[in-house]
Design an enzyme around this catalytic site. Structure first.
Site, mmCIF file in Angstrom:
data_model
loop_
_atom_site.group_PDB
_atom_site.id
_atom_site.type_symbol
_atom_site.label_atom_id
_atom_site.label_comp_id
_atom_site.label_asym_id
_atom_site.label_seq_id
_atom_site.Cartn_x
_atom_site.Cartn_y
_atom_site.Cartn_z
ATOM 1 N N SER A 129 0.808 -1.229 0.000
ATOM 2 C CA SER A 129 0.000 0.000 0.000
ATOM 3 C C SER A 129 0.835 1.270 0.000
ATOM 4 O O SER A 129 0.384 2.317 0.464
ATOM 5 C CB SER A 129 -0.933 -0.002 1.214
ATOM 6 O OG SER A 129 -0.248 -0.367 2.393
ATOM 7 N N THR A 130 2.030 1.211 -0.568
ATOM 8 C CA THR A 130 2.863 2.412 -0.604
ATOM 9 C C THR A 130 2.720 3.194 -1.906
ATOM 10 O O THR A 130 3.308 4.267 -2.053
ATOM 11 C CB THR A 130 4.351 2.046 -0.404
ATOM 12 O OG1 THR A 130 4.746 1.106 -1.406
ATOM 13 C CG2 THR A 130 4.569 1.438 0.978
ATOM 14 N N GLY B 237 0.050 3.534 -5.830
ATOM 15 C CA GLY B 237 -1.023 3.047 -6.683
ATOM 16 C C GLY B 237 -2.343 2.783 -5.977
ATOM 17 O O GLY B 237 -2.764 3.537 -5.093
ATOM 18 N N ILE B 238 -3.006 1.704 -6.378
ATOM 19 C CA ILE B 238 -4.312 1.362 -5.824
ATOM 20 C C ILE B 238 -4.207 1.125 -4.318
ATOM 21 O O ILE B 238 -5.072 1.547 -3.547
ATOM 22 C CB ILE B 238 -4.888 0.130 -6.545
ATOM 23 C CG1 ILE B 238 -5.249 0.478 -7.990
ATOM 24 C CG2 ILE B 238 -6.122 -0.404 -5.811
ATOM 25 C CD1 ILE B 238 -5.684 -0.725 -8.827
ATOM 26 N N GLY B 239 -3.146 0.451 -3.892
ATOM 27 C CA GLY B 239 -2.991 0.172 -2.468
ATOM 28 C C GLY B 239 -2.917 1.425 -1.627
ATOM 29 O O GLY B 239 -3.540 1.511 -0.553
ATOM 30 N N SER C 16 -9.188 -8.798 -10.567
ATOM 31 C CA SER C 16 -9.119 -8.010 -11.798
ATOM 32 C C SER C 16 -10.179 -8.493 -12.768
ATOM 33 O O SER C 16 -10.577 -9.667 -12.730
ATOM 34 C CB SER C 16 -7.740 -8.173 -12.442
ATOM 35 O OG SER C 16 -7.707 -7.654 -13.760
ATOM 36 N N TYR D 156 -0.926 -14.159 -15.173
ATOM 37 C CA TYR D 156 -1.535 -13.110 -14.350
ATOM 38 C C TYR D 156 -3.033 -13.341 -14.212
ATOM 39 O O TYR D 156 -3.582 -13.307 -13.100
ATOM 40 C CB TYR D 156 -1.273 -11.745 -14.974
ATOM 41 C CG TYR D 156 -2.098 -10.627 -14.378
ATOM 42 C CD1 TYR D 156 -1.778 -10.090 -13.138
ATOM 43 C CD2 TYR D 156 -3.203 -10.113 -15.060
ATOM 44 C CE1 TYR D 156 -2.539 -9.068 -12.582
ATOM 45 C CE2 TYR D 156 -3.976 -9.092 -14.513
ATOM 46 C CZ TYR D 156 -3.640 -8.577 -13.279
ATOM 47 O OH TYR D 156 -4.401 -7.567 -12.728
#
Length: 264
Positions: free
Chosen positions: A15-16, A18-20, A141, A154
């Site tokens: 979570s550092t 982007g989405i996180g 996703s 992926y």
């Protein structure tokens, strides 16, 4: 509707950025005592500072650690023994079809994208069930449903998350704990920005323009006809973690802009 997570703790893996980071910011802004995670202390500290710019009164801390391995998760859960909300956001993506993806890469997708969430959930779910309240969210996703053949490993990992989340939701039936998946479509995250930066520069376009062209060219069923922002994805996750979402569990919540061509 006002989402108030005061008195709850929340953990968001990877979570550092982007989405996180957007999810951690949203949860902290809703009052949750939020724990961010990244592979380095420098990245964790930077994320905490970014969240406090948006929510100066946020209760936010962080623990560095690579959660893509069993050893990394074992060390992490010794430091953070309990949480009310777990968002399994850790994952990576990249191109690769059946012929170009070797066994090692398949295993890497499995360990990072799938087993990180399994291991974290296995540790934290017991306490949630004992306390009769909890929220678990897996970041899947649209590629887990709309399988691109050129991103096969992926996509497999994202389909696996859907099955795991549904099964855990049923395992936790009647406990007050909900378990859901959130399925973003193409999103303007930091990883995507890095991937498209050179092509956008060489063509004299913005990264946003380049990504939207990608959406139109490869995801023609998109109804919004553009990429989503990280905040738009985070909004769905924060709702799924809220007290108001108590009757939503075992669900695949799509933030794909309508790409997956189904009404179900």
């Amino acid at each position: 509707m006002k989402i108030d997570l005061s008195g709850k703790t929340a953990l968001v893996s990877a979570s550092t950025a982007g989405i996180g980071l957007a999810i951690a910011t949203g949860l902290a802004g809703s009052g949750a005592e939020t724990i961010v995670n990244g592979r380095t202390q420098e990245a964790v500290d930077r994320a905490i500072a970014t969240i406090r710019e948006t929510a100066p009164d946020a209760k936010v801390s962080g623990v560095a650690g690579d959660l893509g391995s069993r050893a990394g998760v074992d060390a992490f859960v010794k430091a953070i023994q309990s949480t009310d909300i777990l968002v399994n956001n850790l994952g990576f993506f990249g191109p690769g079809d059946l012929f170009s993806t070797d066994d090692e890469e398949w295993e890497r997708y499995f360990q990072i994208n799938v087993m990180s969430g399994v291991r974290l959930t296995r540790h934290y779910l017991r306490g949630m069930m004992e306390r009769k309240w909890g929220r678990v969210v897996f970041l899947s996703s649209e590629s887990g449903l709309n399988i691109p053949p050129d991103m096969l490993a992926y996509s497999f990992s994202k389909t696996a998350q859907l099955g795991i989340a549904r099964g855990i939701a049923k395992f936790a039936a009647g406990s007050g704990v909900t378990v859901n998946s959130v399925l973003p479509g193409p999103t303007l995250s930091d990883g995507v920005r890095e991937m498209l930066a050179d092509a956008a520069k060489s063509e004299g376009k913005t990264i946003e323009q380049k990504l939207n062209e990608f959406v139109l060219a490869t995801r023609g069923s998109s109804i919004i006809q553009r990429a989503a922002s990280t905040e738009e994805v985070a909004n769905m996750v924060v709702y799924a973690c809220s007290k108001q979402a108590s009757a939503t569990t075992g669900a695949a919540l799509r933030v794909d802009g309508g790409i997956v061509d189904t009404i179900a």
